[in-house]
Design a protein around this motif. Structure first.
Motif, short mmCIF file in Angstrom:
data_model
loop_
_atom_site.label_atom_id
_atom_site.label_comp_id
_atom_site.label_asym_id
_atom_site.label_seq_id
_atom_site.Cartn_x
_atom_site.Cartn_y
_atom_site.Cartn_z
N SER A 171 7.15 -9.71 -21.05
CA SER A 171 6.37 -10.51 -20.10
C SER A 171 7.17 -11.68 -19.55
CB SER A 171 5.08 -11.01 -20.76
OG SER A 171 5.37 -11.72 -21.92
N GLU A 172 6.82 -12.06 -18.34
CA GLU A 172 7.46 -13.19 -17.68
C GLU A 172 6.72 -14.47 -18.07
OE1 GLU A 172 9.26 -14.35 -13.33
OE2 GLU A 172 7.62 -12.90 -13.44
N VAL A 173 7.48 -15.48 -18.37
CA VAL A 173 6.90 -16.78 -18.73
C VAL A 173 7.41 -17.84 -17.78
CG1 VAL A 173 6.51 -16.19 -21.14
CG2 VAL A 173 8.70 -17.12 -20.47
N ARG A 174 7.18 -19.07 -18.10
CA ARG A 174 7.52 -20.18 -17.21
C ARG A 174 8.95 -20.11 -16.65
NH1 ARG A 174 9.11 -21.23 -21.85
NH2 ARG A 174 9.65 -23.01 -23.06
N ASN A 175 9.10 -20.59 -15.46
CA ASN A 175 10.40 -20.72 -14.79
C ASN A 175 11.17 -19.41 -14.66
OD1 ASN A 175 9.92 -23.49 -14.57
ND2 ASN A 175 10.86 -23.87 -16.55
N GLY A 176 10.47 -18.30 -14.61
CA GLY A 176 11.13 -17.01 -14.38
C GLY A 176 11.82 -16.43 -15.59
N GLY A 177 11.64 -17.02 -16.76
CA GLY A 177 12.23 -16.46 -17.98
C GLY A 177 11.39 -15.30 -18.50
N TRP A 178 12.00 -14.48 -19.32
CA TRP A 178 11.32 -13.31 -19.87
C TRP A 178 11.37 -13.35 -21.39
CZ3 TRP A 178 8.90 -9.57 -16.98
CH2 TRP A 178 9.06 -9.67 -15.59
N THR A 179 10.32 -12.84 -22.01
CA THR A 179 10.25 -12.76 -23.46
C THR A 179 9.66 -11.41 -23.85
OG1 THR A 179 9.58 -13.92 -25.46
CG2 THR A 179 7.98 -13.85 -23.66
N TRP A 180 9.66 -11.12 -25.14
CA TRP A 180 9.19 -9.82 -25.60
C TRP A 180 8.50 -9.93 -26.95
CZ3 TRP A 180 11.57 -9.05 -30.22
CH2 TRP A 180 12.83 -9.62 -30.41
N SER A 181 7.75 -8.86 -27.27
CA SER A 181 7.16 -8.70 -28.60
C SER A 181 7.18 -7.22 -28.92
CB SER A 181 5.74 -9.25 -28.64
OG SER A 181 4.90 -8.54 -27.77
N TYR A 182 7.06 -6.92 -30.21
CA TYR A 182 7.03 -5.51 -30.61
C TYR A 182 6.10 -5.34 -31.80
CZ TYR A 182 10.13 -6.66 -34.51
OH TYR A 182 10.67 -7.21 -35.64
N GLN A 183 5.68 -4.09 -32.01
CA GLN A 183 4.88 -3.72 -33.16
C GLN A 183 5.35 -2.36 -33.63
OE1 GLN A 183 0.66 -3.08 -32.51
NE2 GLN A 183 0.21 -3.68 -34.63
N ILE A 184 5.65 -2.24 -34.92
CA ILE A 184 6.05 -0.97 -35.50
C ILE A 184 4.86 -0.43 -36.28
CG2 ILE A 184 7.62 0.19 -37.10
CD1 ILE A 184 9.64 -2.11 -36.53
N GLN A 185 4.48 0.83 -35.94
CA GLN A 185 3.30 1.45 -36.52
C GLN A 185 2.11 0.50 -36.36
OE1 GLN A 185 4.43 4.64 -36.68
NE2 GLN A 185 3.87 5.02 -38.78
N ASN A 186 1.40 0.22 -37.43
CA ASN A 186 0.25 -0.68 -37.38
C ASN A 186 0.57 -2.03 -38.01
OD1 ASN A 186 -1.46 1.20 -36.14
ND2 ASN A 186 -1.90 2.17 -38.10
N GLY A 187 1.85 -2.35 -38.05
CA GLY A 187 2.28 -3.61 -38.65
C GLY A 187 1.98 -4.80 -37.75
N PRO A 188 2.44 -5.95 -38.17
CA PRO A 188 2.19 -7.16 -37.39
C PRO A 188 2.93 -7.14 -36.05
CG PRO A 188 3.73 -7.62 -39.15
CD PRO A 188 3.24 -6.21 -39.36
N VAL A 189 2.40 -7.85 -35.09
CA VAL A 189 3.08 -8.02 -33.81
C VAL A 189 4.11 -9.13 -34.00
CG1 VAL A 189 2.84 -8.71 -31.40
CG2 VAL A 189 1.10 -7.27 -32.47
#
Length: 65
Positions: free
Chosen positions: A17-35
């Motif tokens: 996802s795009e966040v402030r000032n045009g920077g990008w960040t990410w998240s992931y989830q493996i199986q049903n584990g935590p994000v």
């Protein structure tokens, strides 16, 4: 946008996802584990963020105990 994948028989998802000032960040989830979210590093493009997330997930799966 969330993308779904499988690696070594494990399902995982990546959200970039795009966040402030045009920077990008990410998240992931493996199986049903935590994000797990990248909180301290903003990347300059969606492609770079996606690539970094995918690299991290594969490393986490490869090094599971």
């Amino acid at each position: 946008m969330t993308h779904q994948f499988e690696y070594k028989g494990l399902h995982y998802s990546i959200d970039v996802s795009e966040v402030r000032n045009g920077g990008w960040t990410w998240s992931y989830q493996i199986q049903n584990g935590p994000v797990c979210k990248c909180k301290d590093l903003l990347l300059d493009s969606e492609e770079t963020a996606f690539s970094e997330a995918k690299r991290k997930v594969k490393w986490m799966i490869d090094h599971r105990k």
